[in-house]
Design an enzyme around this catalytic site. Structure first.
Site, PDB file in Angstrom:
ATOM      1  CB  CYS B  98      -0.969   0.596   1.182  1.00 27.03           C
ATOM      2  SG  CYS B  98      -2.432   0.738   0.584  1.00 27.03           S
ATOM      3  NE  ARG B 132      -9.119   5.231   1.290  1.00 29.05           N
ATOM      4  CZ  ARG B 132      -7.623   5.639   1.624  1.00 29.05           C
ATOM      5  NH1 ARG B 132      -8.277   6.956   2.065  1.00 29.05           N
ATOM      6  NH2 ARG B 132      -7.275   4.884   1.966  1.00 29.05           N
ATOM      7  CG  HIS B 197      -3.957  -3.965   4.058  1.00 27.73           C
ATOM      8  ND1 HIS B 197      -2.898  -2.781   3.771  1.00 27.73           N
ATOM      9  CD2 HIS B 197      -4.412  -2.341   3.256  1.00 27.73           C
ATOM     10  CE1 HIS B 197      -2.627  -1.776   3.791  1.00 27.73           C
ATOM     11  NE2 HIS B 197      -3.427  -1.559   2.981  1.00 27.73           N
TER      12      HIS B 197
END
Lengths: 494, 246
Positions: B98, B132, B197
């Site tokens: 990320c 997002r 993640h």
């Protein structure tokens, strides 16, 4: 003595009525919409009850807001003595229920939102339940737990006289974005609320600065240094950096996560003096106690549920009670009789075996839950239920920020660890990498998982569940085990 | 070091600063899977300003954080840029997730058009997007000629576009690098970058083992790894593959 607190929050007892007694709009169109919305909402509540489906704690509000968008403000303004809101990451439900108990004990009629129904829809439903068909709400106080992300939206309609902020921990990141943003949204919302008084956790460096940054009066609560309560985690500390200058904070001591006595070596930002401070903490079998120092004198505070976090909730409720002008003796008595809501360390009995049910929703809460688990005597059968619906947080990565490694050290006291829920298998993977012996780890469906821990040979069964796993778990559990203490069911108005 | 005994050095960058999204699980998985095979591991937790020689290391992990923390780490890494670059060219095994991933590229362009320079170790750039990109992801990777499906969870506003560099894999479900070209992550020498993640490594033991093998190879040691019992990981992955692909 009482006057001291009332001076702190001048608006609380007299002036605020001006802001709350503004009636609703009188025009016919609005009245019509209002009444239709109430009728429809009441019909939905009745149907939900009839069908026995769900708790119906948000749908009525959702529909009513669609029909009459101004309904919440109109109903909430009728709380004659004012509105108290509780927000923050952990402890909202417990703190709000504790405040409700205190305020009822003091003889007032209250509106309280149902546990966890803390979005604008749930808050609206609470008022709808209490409203007459003509839209009258007859109560003294509205006591509302409000979701952090919903706080700006709710406060645009409902003016809170007091806002209690418990703490800020990492929670459901995929829904909220990062913590800094949540805090800044709450800060901006508070600035828009003239005269609102704050009750703040002095020990949280993310909460305490909100008084200065919003220019509001604040009443602080916190815990002094103590030795009896072991803290298991140093890992999930969010606010270890100064919110003003970014330097790493120096801690004289800390309780758990980032809560403690902090000071910034850079800009001098430090923990404010607590108006209500707990010292001499002692943790018993199923309770936690401390000595309380406050402007009202010194008292012994007993909270009949274990866990340091519950002591914080008690301190927050005590502070809110004082701010409302309730006699300290009445507050202490009310808190001593507190019974936990569903999944907040709820106790059951299965053939003489104690069964504990606890909600988990973020690393800090989970670490505290593990701490409480390891403080139990004897051996334990553990059930962990992880769901990943929206209300749980779709991202379950946070399980890797929980310090399950403490279970490796204490594995001889764990009889079995049963993982269940939509992501039960992944929970088992987490335990594997924490070093828990694999022969103790089981993945099961919820029914079998409950049977497994109830019939395990451990002295206690300890169940931890995320939000949407809690209700099915409780339902299954109730089929086998007896609820030990009567759960306080909170009618909307009493 | 005793003769014949293998010790791998794992460098966990800024563990105190970048503790979001459970990414530390990547280090846990790497370490445990070494230890379960009798490979000793030394974990070096490197925080802001701590001295470290990257070339001495065998595996380096870099995660992401919130904006404030990310700025602190970018400043600190900028001072170590040359050493890191030398180690990367020398074959250091790196996993960057990320924000850590974005930092290795050329730049990050904010919504307002500000260009924040990256370390420039890999040929890609990132632009902020309005929405997002959040949700569960399935990516197909190729590991030693074998197609492997990995699962994870992405949550990023930045859209990354690769230059002359391979992606880590192909997106089957989710957004990946930018939601447009079907790529996820980046791969250069022994550097592995990803938005996933979950965390990535514990959920995907095949990838973890590959990163262990590469580190052993770089040291000239036998890279064959004893098989482990990965049934739990497989069951967990199946749950998500079934849900997302069917």
């Amino acid at each position: 003595m009482r006057n001291e607190f009332q001076q702190q929050f001048q608006p609380l007892t007299s002036d605020f009525q001006t802001s709350n007694s503004k009636g609703c709009r009188k025009d016919l169109a609005f009245r019509l919409r209002l009444i239709i919305a109430i009728l429809v909402a009441k019909a939905i509540m009745w149907l939900v009850r009839l069908l026995g489906r769900g708790k119906g704690s948000s749908l009525p509000g959702m529909v009513a807001l669609k029909i009459c968008p101004g309904i919440l403000g109109c109903l909430a303004r009728q709380a004659s003595r004012g509105v108290v809101m509780v927000t923050g990451t952990n402890g909202k439900t417990t703190t709000n229920n504790m405040i409700a108990r205190v305020v009822r004990e003091a003889g007032y009629r209250v509106v309280v939102n149902a546990e966890g129904a803390n979005l604008i829809t749930g808050v609206t439903t609470a008022f709808l339940k209490a409203a007459s068909l003509s839209g009258r709400v007859d109560c003294d106080y509205a006591l509302l737990e409000v979701d952090e992300a919903s706080f700006p939206r709710v406060t645009r309609q409902v003016y809170p006289n007091i806002v209690v902020i418990t703490n800020f921990f990492r929670d459901q990141l995929d829904r909220y974005g990062e913590l800094d943003k949540t805090i800044s949204l709450i800060r901006e919302a508070l600035v828009q609320l003239p005269g609102t008084g704050l009750v703040l956790n002095a020990d949280d460096p993310l909460v305490a600065p909100l008084a200065t940054s919003t220019g509001k009066e604040a009443f602080y609560y916190g815990l002094g240094e103590h030795h009896q309560v072991a803290s298991f985690s140093a890992a999930a500390r969010e606010g270890r950096f100064c919110p003003h200058c970014g330097r790493e904070l120096f801690y004289a001591y800390y309780h758990y996560s980032q809560l403690g006595n902090y000071r910034c070596p850079g800009c001098g930002f430090s923990r404010p003096l607590a108006d209500v401070e707990g010292t001499e903490v002692s943790q018993g079998d199923h309770r936690i106690t401390c000595r309380l120092r406050s402007p009202a004198g010194s008292h012994e505070l007993v909270i009949p549920v274990p866990g340091l976090y519950n002591l914080y909730n008690g301190l927050a409720a005590f502070s809110a009670g004082l701010s409302l002008g309730v006699e300290p003796g009445v507050i202490i008595g009310a808190l001593a009789g507190y019974t936990p809501a569903t999944g907040r360390m709820e106790r059951f009995l299965y053939r003489d075996k104690p069964v504990l049910l606890n909600l988990v929703k973020n690393p800090t809460g989970f670490n505290e839950g593990l701490g409480a688990l390891l403080s139990l005597p004897g051996t334990v059968d553990v059930l962990i239920a992880i769901n990943d619906n929206d209300a749980d947080g779709r991202d379950i990565s946070w399980l890797w920020d929980v310090d399950f490694e403490v279970l490796e050290e204490h594995h001889h006291r764990l009889n079995s660890l049963v993982c269940t829920g939509q992501r039960g298998a992944e929970m088992a993977v987490r335990l594997k990498y924490a070093g828990v012996p694999l022969d103790k780890v089981v993945v099961e469906n919820m029914h079998r998982a409950v049977e497994h821990v109830l019939n395990g040979s451990g002295n206690t069964a300890y169940l931890l569940a995320t939000y949407t796993a809690l209700w099915p778990l409780e339902r299954i559990l109730s089929g086998y085990a007896k609820r030990e203490s009567r759960v306080e069911s909170l009618p909307s108005v009493s | 070091m005793q003769k014949g005994k293998v010790v791998l050095k794992v460098c966990h960058l800024y563990p105190d600063l970048l503790n979001l999204y459970g990414d530390r699980g990547n280090v846990m998985a790497y370490v445990r899977r070494c230890q379960w095979r009798g490979i000793e591991v030394e974990v070096h937790r490197i925080n802001l300003g701590d001295p470290v020689d990257f070339r001495e290391m065998d595996f380096l992990f870099l995660g992401g954080g919130s904006d404030r923390e990310q700025n602190l780490m970018a400043k600190d890494l900028e001072n170590r840029r040359e050493l890191l670059q030398a180690a990367v060219e020398d074959g250091l095994v790196v996993l960057a997730i990320c924000g850590g991933y974005q930092l290795l590229g050329k730049y990050y362009r904010t919504l307002e058009g500000h260009v924040i320079p990256g370390l420039g170790l890999l040929d890609f750039y990132t632009e902020a997007g309005r929405e997002r990109m959040i949700g569960n992801v399935v990516v197909e990777l190729e590991i030693e000629g074998e197609h492997v499906r990995v699962t994870g969870f992405e949550n990023h506003a930045g859209r990354t576009f690769l230059g002359q560099i391979s992606p880590l894999g192909r997106v089957l479900v989710g957004y990946g690098n930018n939601g447009e070209d079907g790529t996820e992550g980046a791969r250069y020498k022994n550097v592995f970058c990803s938005y996933l993640h979950g965390p990535l490594l514990p959920k995907n033991p095949r990838l973890t083992d590959h990163l262990i093998s590469l580190a052993l190879m770089r040291r000239g040691l036998p890279a064959e790894l004893a098989p482990l019992d990965d049934r739990l990981e497989r069951v967990a992955a199946e749950v998500m593959l079934k849900r997302l692909l069917m």
